[in-house]
Write an enzyme that holds these catalytic residues in place. Structure first.
Site, short mmCIF file in Angstrom:
data_model
loop_
_atom_site.label_atom_id
_atom_site.label_comp_id
_atom_site.label_asym_id
_atom_site.label_seq_id
_atom_site.Cartn_x
_atom_site.Cartn_y
_atom_site.Cartn_z
N TYR A 155 0.83 -1.22 0.00
CA TYR A 155 0.00 0.00 0.00
C TYR A 155 0.86 1.26 0.00
O TYR A 155 0.61 2.21 -0.76
CB TYR A 155 -0.89 -0.06 1.24
CG TYR A 155 -1.91 1.03 1.39
CD1 TYR A 155 -3.15 0.97 0.77
CD2 TYR A 155 -1.66 2.12 2.23
CE1 TYR A 155 -4.11 1.95 0.95
CE2 TYR A 155 -2.62 3.12 2.42
CZ TYR A 155 -3.84 3.03 1.79
OH TYR A 155 -4.78 4.01 1.97
N LYS A 159 0.79 4.11 -2.90
CA LYS A 159 0.39 5.48 -2.57
C LYS A 159 1.54 6.46 -2.77
O LYS A 159 1.32 7.62 -3.14
CB LYS A 159 -0.14 5.55 -1.13
CG LYS A 159 -1.44 4.77 -0.91
CD LYS A 159 -2.59 5.30 -1.76
CE LYS A 159 -3.93 4.75 -1.35
NZ LYS A 159 -5.03 5.17 -2.24
#
Ligand code: CAA
Ligand code: NAP
Length: 248
Positions: A155, A159
């Site tokens: 993640y 991001k």
């Protein structure tokens, strides 16, 4: 205002916590809102909930991780609703686990949904924005791209990738009246955060100086500001909205 004279805003992941707040806020602000979804039932629920409060939103089905599906969705929206002036890349997922246990499937799912989706959606709307000399693109990143987070190598990578994308694209399209910005929310009270085990979540909240999780509407307010005509000089930026949990 006549529907046809409103700017069209496509919001991905509209059925989620932040997506729902974005749909409501942008509708209140006078945009023609198109909520992207992948679950028909959730989408119809969202549409009904907003309609009850006087907000008519349109819906657009499509898996943002699928380049061809996004292309078909964008063509359909532009043909039946109108040219997309504003794109909010908001859809996202987590598959949290320490890296030593992380499967290729956990990695691919998060990279495809959170980062490749940004390419998929932006690539299909950008040429129209360039032709029309106007556009607003907002990428919803995360505090955990900035600071890292145990259990989120996938993640955080996805991001963080958004930041490079935002800055490079902002340089390329500034001359066409298109701005590209990132918002990096901290921990916001949605299903995504509520999926974190309670004992771990309590420890995270204890690290937030304002002493609470953020509300989805607090992200929507910032998006509304950044997409307004008044924000034409703001591009390539990252807005951290995290209750003071991380300052860089
Ligand atoms: N720092 C140091 N150690 C940590 C740690 C941390 N932050 N978090 C967990 N650990 C430790 C645990 O205490 C445990 O220690 P012991 O083995 O000594 O008991 C060990 O790490 C567990 O390690 P595992 O390899 O077994 O971890 P796991 O694969 O089971 O994963 C986890 C655990 C799922 C990551 C769990 O810790 C967790 O859910 N953490 C929260 C992750 C998080 O914040 N996710 C954000 C979701 S919301 C979101 O993503 C939105 C946003 O953008 C903010
Ligand atoms: P959420 O409530 O779980 O909503 C996520 C939304 O994304 C849902 O509507 C989900 O649809 C949709 N989605 C997931 N995969 C998709 C796909 N392949 N195609 C289309 N839609 C898809 O989470 P949220 O908190 O609102 O998160 C919104 C965004 O903010 C995410 O990008 C997230 O990473 C980011 N963010 C959240 C926080 C936070 O603390 N909540 C913090 C920082 C950043 P389904 O419901 O059908 O699964």
């Amino acid at each position: 205002m006549n529907q046809d004279s409103k700017r069209v805003a496509l919001i991905t992941g509209s059925t989620g916590g932040i997506g729902t707040a974005l749909c409501r806020k942008l509708s209140e602000e006078g945009y023609r809102v198109v909520g992207n979804f992948r679950n028909q039932q959730k989408a119809q629920q969202l549409q009904a909930e907003l309609a009850a409060d006087g907000h008519d939103i349109e819906l657009a089905h499509g898996d943002v991780a699928d380049f061809e599906a996004v292309g078909a969705m964008v063509r359909d929206v532009e043909e039946h609703i109108g040219p997309i002036d504003i794109l909010i890349n908001n859809a996202g997922i987590t598959r949290d686990t320490s890296f030593v246990k992380m499967s290729k499937a956990d990695w691919d799912a998060v990279l495809n949904t959170n980062l490749n989706s940004v390419f998929n959606c932006t690539r299909h709307v950008i040429n129209g924005m360039v032709e029309r000399r106007y556009g607003r693109i907002i990428n919803i990143s995360s505090i955990n791209a900035q600071k890292g987070q145990y259990g989120q190598t996938n993640y955080s990578t996805a991001k963080a990738g958004m930041h490079g994308f935002t800055k490079s694209l902002a340089l390329e399209v500034a001359r066409y009246g298109i701005t590209v910005n990132t918002i990096s929310p901290g921990y916001i009270a949605t299903d995504m955060v509520m999926a974190v085990p309670e004992n771990i979540r309590e420890k995270i909240v204890a690290q937030i100086p304002v002493g609470r999780l953020g509300g989805p509407v607090e992200i929507a307010e910032a998006v509304a500001f950044l997409i307004s005509d008044k924000s034409g000089f703001i591009t390539g930026s990252n807005f951290a909205i995290n209750g003071g949990q991380h300052m860089s």
